[in-house]
Design a protein around this motif. Structure first.
Motif, PDB file in Angstrom:
ATOM      1  N   SER A   1       0.838  -1.206   0.000  1.00 16.39           N
ATOM      2  CA  SER A   1       0.000   0.000   0.000  1.00 16.39           C
ATOM      3  C   SER A   1       0.875   1.260   0.000  1.00 16.39           C
ATOM      4  O   SER A   1       0.432   2.324  -0.402  1.00 16.39           O
ATOM      5  N   PHE A   2       2.143   1.128   0.457  1.00 14.33           N
ATOM      6  CA  PHE A   2       3.064   2.264   0.374  1.00 14.33           C
ATOM      7  C   PHE A   2       3.348   2.620  -1.085  1.00 14.33           C
ATOM      8  O   PHE A   2       3.627   3.769  -1.402  1.00 14.33           O
ATOM      9  N   TYR A   3       3.346   1.607  -1.970  1.00 14.16           N
ATOM     10  CA  TYR A   3       3.586   1.882  -3.394  1.00 14.16           C
ATOM     11  C   TYR A   3       2.357   2.526  -4.032  1.00 14.16           C
ATOM     12  O   TYR A   3       2.447   3.434  -4.820  1.00 14.16           O
ATOM     13  N   THR A   4       1.192   1.933  -3.715  1.00 17.67           N
ATOM     14  CA  THR A   4       0.009   2.259  -4.510  1.00 17.67           C
ATOM     15  C   THR A   4      -0.845   3.367  -3.895  1.00 17.67           C
ATOM     16  O   THR A   4      -1.721   3.902  -4.565  1.00 17.67           O
ATOM     17  N   PHE A   5      -0.618   3.651  -2.608  1.00 16.75           N
ATOM     18  CA  PHE A   5      -1.453   4.627  -1.908  1.00 16.75           C
ATOM     19  C   PHE A   5      -2.936   4.302  -2.048  1.00 16.75           C
ATOM     20  O   PHE A   5      -3.774   5.178  -2.147  1.00 16.75           O
ATOM     21  N   SER A   6      -3.231   3.010  -2.095  1.00 17.86           N
ATOM     22  CA  SER A   6      -4.636   2.628  -2.224  1.00 17.86           C
ATOM     23  C   SER A   6      -4.820   1.179  -1.789  1.00 17.86           C
ATOM     24  O   SER A   6      -3.844   0.469  -1.544  1.00 17.86           O
ATOM     25  N   GLY A   7      -6.064   0.780  -1.684  1.00 18.19           N
ATOM     26  CA  GLY A   7      -6.370  -0.608  -1.428  1.00 18.19           C
ATOM     27  C   GLY A   7      -7.356  -1.084  -2.474  1.00 18.19           C
ATOM     28  O   GLY A   7      -8.344  -0.405  -2.752  1.00 18.19           O
ATOM     29  N   TYR A   8      -7.056  -2.260  -3.095  1.00 23.65           N
ATOM     30  CA  TYR A   8      -7.910  -2.720  -4.177  1.00 23.65           C
ATOM     31  C   TYR A   8      -8.057  -4.232  -4.056  1.00 23.65           C
ATOM     32  O   TYR A   8      -7.065  -4.955  -3.910  1.00 23.65           O
ATOM     33  N   SER A   9      -9.310  -4.703  -4.148  1.00 20.92           N
ATOM     34  CA  SER A   9      -9.550  -6.125  -3.881  1.00 20.92           C
ATOM     35  C   SER A   9      -8.942  -7.034  -4.947  1.00 20.92           C
ATOM     36  O   SER A   9      -8.734  -8.210  -4.710  1.00 20.92           O
ATOM     37  N   LEU A  10      -8.671  -6.494  -6.106  1.00 21.01           N
ATOM     38  CA  LEU A  10      -8.076  -7.360  -7.143  1.00 21.01           C
ATOM     39  C   LEU A  10      -6.574  -7.110  -7.303  1.00 21.01           C
ATOM     40  O   LEU A  10      -5.973  -7.489  -8.303  1.00 21.01           O
ATOM     41  N   ALA A  11      -5.978  -6.495  -6.301  1.00 22.01           N
ATOM     42  CA  ALA A  11      -4.533  -6.274  -6.362  1.00 22.01           C
ATOM     43  C   ALA A  11      -3.786  -7.573  -6.061  1.00 22.01           C
ATOM     44  O   ALA A  11      -4.351  -8.502  -5.489  1.00 22.01           O
ATOM     45  N   ALA A  12      -2.528  -7.614  -6.468  1.00 18.70           N
ATOM     46  CA  ALA A  12      -1.607  -8.701  -6.106  1.00 18.70           C
ATOM     47  C   ALA A  12      -2.132 -10.091  -6.462  1.00 18.70           C
ATOM     48  O   ALA A  12      -1.886 -11.050  -5.745  1.00 18.70           O
ATOM     49  N   VAL A  13      -2.850 -10.178  -7.579  1.00 19.39           N
ATOM     50  CA  VAL A  13      -3.304 -11.499  -8.012  1.00 19.39           C
ATOM     51  C   VAL A  13      -2.090 -12.316  -8.462  1.00 19.39           C
ATOM     52  O   VAL A  13      -1.270 -11.835  -9.241  1.00 19.39           O
ATOM     53  N   GLY A  14      -1.964 -13.521  -7.934  1.00 23.35           N
ATOM     54  CA  GLY A  14      -0.869 -14.397  -8.369  1.00 23.35           C
ATOM     55  C   GLY A  14       0.467 -14.132  -7.698  1.00 23.35           C
ATOM     56  O   GLY A  14       1.460 -14.765  -8.041  1.00 23.35           O
ATOM     57  N   VAL A  15       0.479 -13.231  -6.710  1.00 22.99           N
ATOM     58  CA  VAL A  15       1.752 -12.984  -6.014  1.00 22.99           C
ATOM     59  C   VAL A  15       2.234 -14.237  -5.287  1.00 22.99           C
ATOM     60  O   VAL A  15       3.428 -14.496  -5.198  1.00 22.99           O
ATOM     61  N   GLU A  16       1.280 -15.044  -4.791  1.00 23.93           N
ATOM     62  CA  GLU A  16       1.692 -16.280  -4.103  1.00 23.93           C
ATOM     63  C   GLU A  16       2.511 -17.166  -5.041  1.00 23.93           C
ATOM     64  O   GLU A  16       3.462 -17.818  -4.632  1.00 23.93           O
ATOM     65  N   LEU A  17       2.154 -17.146  -6.329  1.00 24.51           N
ATOM     66  CA  LEU A  17       2.889 -17.994  -7.281  1.00 24.51           C
ATOM     67  C   LEU A  17       4.270 -17.413  -7.556  1.00 24.51           C
ATOM     68  O   LEU A  17       5.247 -18.151  -7.676  1.00 24.51           O
ATOM     69  N   ASP A  18       4.354 -16.081  -7.631  1.00 21.89           N
ATOM     70  CA  ASP A  18       5.667 -15.451  -7.760  1.00 21.89           C
ATOM     71  C   ASP A  18       6.545 -15.811  -6.566  1.00 21.89           C
ATOM     72  O   ASP A  18       7.723 -16.100  -6.706  1.00 21.89           O
ATOM     73  N   ALA A  19       5.920 -15.773  -5.395  1.00 27.17           N
ATOM     74  CA  ALA A  19       6.679 -16.082  -4.181  1.00 27.17           C
ATOM     75  C   ALA A  19       7.176 -17.520  -4.218  1.00 27.17           C
ATOM     76  O   ALA A  19       8.340 -17.805  -3.912  1.00 27.17           O
ATOM     77  N   ILE A  20       6.305 -18.443  -4.625  1.00 26.82           N
ATOM     78  CA  ILE A  20       6.707 -19.849  -4.704  1.00 26.82           C
ATOM     79  C   ILE A  20       7.863 -19.990  -5.702  1.00 26.82           C
ATOM     80  O   ILE A  20       8.857 -20.658  -5.437  1.00 26.82           O
ATOM     81  N   ALA A  21       7.724 -19.311  -6.857  1.00 27.12           N
ATOM     82  CA  ALA A  21       8.777 -19.387  -7.865  1.00 27.12           C
ATOM     83  C   ALA A  21      10.096 -18.865  -7.305  1.00 27.12           C
ATOM     84  O   ALA A  21      11.145 -19.488  -7.492  1.00 27.12           O
ATOM     85  N   ALA A  22      10.037 -17.752  -6.582  1.00 19.56           N
ATOM     86  CA  ALA A  22      11.259 -17.185  -6.020  1.00 19.56           C
ATOM     87  C   ALA A  22      11.903 -18.161  -5.038  1.00 19.56           C
ATOM     88  O   ALA A  22      13.124 -18.347  -5.042  1.00 19.56           O
ATOM     89  N   VAL A  23      11.085 -18.793  -4.213  1.00 20.47           N
ATOM     90  CA  VAL A  23      11.617 -19.730  -3.219  1.00 20.47           C
ATOM     91  C   VAL A  23      12.314 -20.898  -3.918  1.00 20.47           C
ATOM     92  O   VAL A  23      13.421 -21.297  -3.540  1.00 20.47           O
ATOM     93  N   VAL A  24      11.671 -21.415  -4.971  1.00 20.15           N
ATOM     94  CA  VAL A  24      12.248 -22.572  -5.664  1.00 20.15           C
ATOM     95  C   VAL A  24      13.521 -22.176  -6.413  1.00 20.15           C
ATOM     96  O   VAL A  24      14.540 -22.870  -6.346  1.00 20.15           O
ATOM     97  N   ILE A  25      13.469 -21.022  -7.098  1.00 20.11           N
ATOM     98  CA  ILE A  25      14.678 -20.565  -7.788  1.00 20.11           C
ATOM     99  C   ILE A  25      15.778 -20.292  -6.769  1.00 20.11           C
ATOM    100  O   ILE A  25      16.955 -20.480  -7.034  1.00 20.11           O
ATOM    101  N   GLY A  26      15.375 -19.918  -5.561  1.00 15.07           N
ATOM    102  CA  GLY A  26      16.340 -19.669  -4.500  1.00 15.07           C
ATOM    103  C   GLY A  26      16.961 -20.933  -3.929  1.00 15.07           C
ATOM    104  O   GLY A  26      17.769 -20.870  -3.014  1.00 15.07           O
ATOM    105  N   GLY A  27      16.583 -22.092  -4.452  1.00 13.87           N
ATOM    106  CA  GLY A  27      17.256 -23.327  -4.081  1.00 13.87           C
ATOM    107  C   GLY A  27      16.563 -24.130  -2.989  1.00 13.87           C
ATOM    108  O   GLY A  27      17.104 -25.105  -2.496  1.00 13.87           O
ATOM    109  N   THR A  28      15.359 -23.733  -2.593  1.00 14.70           N
ATOM    110  CA  THR A  28      14.644 -24.510  -1.582  1.00 14.70           C
ATOM    111  C   THR A  28      13.871 -25.638  -2.260  1.00 14.70           C
ATOM    112  O   THR A  28      13.218 -25.421  -3.272  1.00 14.70           O
TER     113      THR A  28
END
Lengths: 318, 498
Positions: free
Chosen positions: A230-257
């Protein structure tokens, strides 16, 4: 002697520097501290969420609710701040406590009803996303003096590199997470549960407590990521950050876990996010490529890392 | 020896929804003794141990530790009280280092953070006491099962164990490893620790144990001093018969000898097995003897096409064959009952019927449907023929005892009409009653003209059914015994001598 367990981490670090190096050679201004620190500040919320995801994946689980929790956090923050005129510093502890409780409940359901983390957190994802939309389908702007102060806060490093609030928060989170994962008994339990939950229980590890804490931490960090977002967007939106969980999973796996749990390092997750960020930066510097190429490259990277993990697992004696 | 019991169980009852698993069982363990807990599968041994270690809560009776009643709610509680357990399948964590495994949950800390240097130093120091000089910073999975087991024991004892429970610790160890385990058990005994030793190997009971407690069908048979109980009496108590029927069998010589079914010439695989020659005739049982890791299992896998051969030729049914997968071997008319029944053999969730028709279905091809009626006929026929103890062919196979599971797997292959059956340790982890039955079954199948290759570490068993015994040592074939040479002494010599 080089310990083979560090191979995935070493590969990740090397890959980041290679990619960063390629960019630096090809484009003027790519190889600067400014670009590097922009990677951090642009992806701060993702790093925070991915750190939480690392705990979950190390324990052999998965948390799909992260993106939805980020959106819900944004919506609740914006409603409380803009509509009810709460001060952000009152709002933040409230949502953080609420988010943590949400994760703890998911953890409890996973443990006590012996359910798949996949399905429980999927339900959590629908619940959080749905709740956010019920509260408001529209994007709600946040107008508060505090947010302006947050945006202005920070300091300049040599080379025109800006360290802002988000970067500071995400580095703090990473530091604390590394200590927790590698230097506390709780961290040991996370790895133990990911290695073999049955054996861990027989060795006297309190499974219920550990599982609940892991999902509570993940949700706490997802909520924190929502605040930073919310510091970036200065707003709250119910359809924000769709699929971030998948980005996070990808980052963890690429990170060697290892997705099956038990192996991996917090620091790798930071590198995983940075690799994804550097790919994105490269494509925006290039200017001719569609930004969707980022997804394709990340897809290929993921594929390579999973193949590498398989090789390492198979190559193990016994 | 101290005579006051360190651990005493009085009138323990445990009732599960469908079974009364323990009926008024007493057990007492003194400090500084090794106490064998024996019984067939299903006699209540594991339940009793789980009650002692807090995995199950008792439904009646008392547990006294040094005279004080205790109520462990989980293994953590039991460990805190001083009761540690080491299981056959080593319940440690393969992904953590040796040192982490030893100190998990009680790592020494400084300023609230784990002091890794001290963890590693202490672990190395501790293991020195067990004659293990290994790098404790490597993952546990780096070491052999035997070493892992010693690490588990070291962990258990270090957690101020007064009582150490060893649940079939020797099942996956070879003879040398068993000896070093025994040495450590005697050491611990001298230090005043009470040890409960669960095993299927009666030799081992007599080698280390002071006293023996026997359970049968959820009830206590009695407690005996090992030195005063003969082996026959012991087996009698376990089986509930005055004299166990362990008939000696003279291996028959076979008339169809010349009809070679399977011929191996120089069959080998780099690093797992060096060239083996072998001939198996129709209606013959060839025994594979040797220690764990001698190449028995590897040979079985090679014949069946699980692993690819690197050298040599295989002739089966008069034709040279080169299997690239088990599928080819099945099509040619072979079957394999693997060593690790739980992981490689049964499909636990599927019913007895479904498990049985698998091989036939594969042989026929997946597209040719076997009608439900035919499936049931097959299942019922084999349940009767192999006397599998079950009320219902639709029961999930994991609910059967080990012996009955093994029979279902045998039936699976028999239903596919093989001409050669390879059995890798068919009686492993099976109680004595079912053991005898499997041996009878092997003889019967052989009389019906089936050829069998059976790998086993039990010499008496090999002697009982083999018409030829191949001895493997260090991945080499070192002897082939026939006729009167097939006796435990000769096999033993071949395994041991160079």
């Amino acid at each position: 002697m080089f310990n083979p367990k560090f191979i995935p981490l070493a590969v990740t670090c090397a890959l980041f520097f290679v990619l960063f190096g390629i960019g630096a050679i090809q484009f003027d201004g790519f190889g600067s501290s400014r670009v590097f620190f922009n990677l951090l500040s642009d992806n701060a919320f993702l790093i925070i969420a991915a750190v939480g995801m690392t705990f979950v994946i190390l324990s052999g689980g998965i948390d799909l609710s992260v993106g939805a929790v980020i959106a819900l956090t944004g919506v609740i923050c914006s409603v409380l701040i803009s509509k009810y005129q709460w001060h952000p510093l009152v709002v933040f502890p409230v949502v953080l406590i609420g988010g943590t409780a949400f994760g703890a409940i998911m953890g409890a359901i996973i443990h006590y009803y012996k359910m798949q983390p996949f399905i429980v957190t999927l339900a959590g994802m629908f619940f959080a996303r749905g709740l956010a939309s019920v509260i408001s389908e529209e994007s709600i702007p946040i107008e508060h003096e505090f947010y302006n102060q947050v945006a202005e806060f920070g300091f300049m490093l040599p080379g025109d590199a800006w360290i802002g609030t988000s970067t500071i928060i995400c580095l703090l989170v990473l530091f604390v997470a590394i200590i927790i994962a590698h230097y506390t008994r709780f961290g040991g339990r996370v790895y133990a549960v990911g290695g073999d939950a049955n054996s861990a229980a027989l060795m006297g590890i309190p499974l219920a407590q550990t599982t609940i804490r892991i999902y509570a931490i993940s949700a706490f960090l997802a909520t924190l990521a929502g605040i930073v977002y919310s510091f970036y967007t200065f707003s709250g939106y119910s359809l924000a950050a769709v699929g971030v969980e998948l980005d996070a999973i990808a980052a963890v796996v690429i990170g060697g876990t290892l997705l099956t749990g038990g192996y991996g390092y917090m620091f790798g997750t930071l590198m995983g996010v940075l690799i994804m960020g550097v790919v994105q930066t490269y494509i925006s510097f290039d200017g001719t490529l569609s930004s969707w190429w980022t997804k394709i490259v990340i897809g290929l990277l993921l594929f390579c890392f999973i193949a590498l993990q398989q090789l390492l697992v198979r190559g193990k004696p016994r | 020896m101290n005579t006051t019991p360190v651990l005493q169980l009085k009138g323990i009852n445990k009732i599960f929804p469908s079974v009364h698993a323990l009926k008024d069982v007493d057990f007492s363990l003194r400090a500084g003794e090794i106490h064998a807990l024996l019984g067939e599968n299903g006699a209540g041994k594991s339940t009793l141990i789980k009650v002692m270690t807090g995995v199950y809560q008792r439904d009646g009776g008392d547990i006294l530790l040094e005279g004080n009643p205790i109520f462990p709610n989980n293994t953590g509680d039991a460990q805190d009280l001083g009761i540690s357990t080491v299981y056959q399948e080593v319940n440690l964590l393969p992904n953590l280092t040796v040192a982490q495994n030893i100190y998990l949950g009680r790592e020494p800390r400084r300023f609230g953070l784990i002091n890794w240097k001290k963890v590693n130093q202490d672990a190395a120091q501790l293991l020195k006491g067990y004659d293990l000089h290994i790098d404790v910073t490597l993952p546990l999975s780096h070491y052999s099962i035997a070493v892992q087991q010693l690490i588990a024991i070291a962990r258990g004892v270090d957690m101020s164990a007064k009582v150490l429970i060893l649940d079939e610790p020797t099942a996956s160890l070879d003879a040398d490893e068993v000896q070093s385990l025994f040495r450590i058990m005697r050491d611990l005994k001298a230090r005043g620790i009470g040890i409960v030793f669960v095993t299927h190997f009666l030799d081992q009971v007599y080698a280390v144990c002071d006293r023996i407690t026997i359970l049968r069908s959820a009830e206590l048979v009695g407690e005996f001093v090992a030195a005063n109980l003969s082996r026959t009496e012991l087996i009698g108590h376990m089986l509930g018969k005055e004299l166990a029927e362990l008939g000696e069998h003279k291996a028959q010589t076979n008339e169809n000898r010349d009809e070679a079914l399977l011929t191996l010439q120089g069959l080998g695989r780099n690093a797992t097995l060096s060239a083996v020659d072998l001939q198996v005739c129709k209606g013959e049982v060839v025994g594979l003897a040797g220690l764990l890791g001698s190449g028995r299992t590897e040979l079985c896998r090679l014949i069946f096409g699980v692993d690819k051969k690197h050298t040599g030729t295989v002739t089966f049914n008069g034709k040279a064959v080169n299997f690239s997968s088990p599928r080819d071997a099945i099509d040619a008319g072979m079957g394999l009952c693997p060593e690790d029944r739980k992981h490689d053999g049964i499909l636990g969730q599927l019913s007895i019927r479904e498990n049985m028709i698998l091989a036939r279905q594969i042989k026929q091809g997946w597209w040719k449907f076997i009608s439900r009626k035919e499936q049931e006929e097959i299942a019922n026929q084999y349940v009767k023929e192999l006397s599998i103890a079950t009320s219902d062919i639709e029961k999930p196979i994991e609910q059967l005892s080990g012996g009955n599971q093994q029979k279902v797997i045998l039936a699976r292959w028999l239903a596919a009409n093989p001409s050669l059956l390879i059995l890798d340790e068919p009686t492993r982890g099976i109680d004595i009653g079912a053991h005898a039955e499997i041996i009878r079954l092997i003889r019967k199948l052989c009389d019906q003209g089936l050829a069998l290759v059976v790998a086993s570490s039990e010499l008496e068993e090999l002697v009982a059914f083999s018409s030829k015994v191949i001895v493997l040592r260090d991945r080499n074939k070192v002897a082939e015994l026939e006729g009167n040479d097939i006796n435990p002494q000769r096999i033993m010599q071949a395994i041991a001598a160079s």
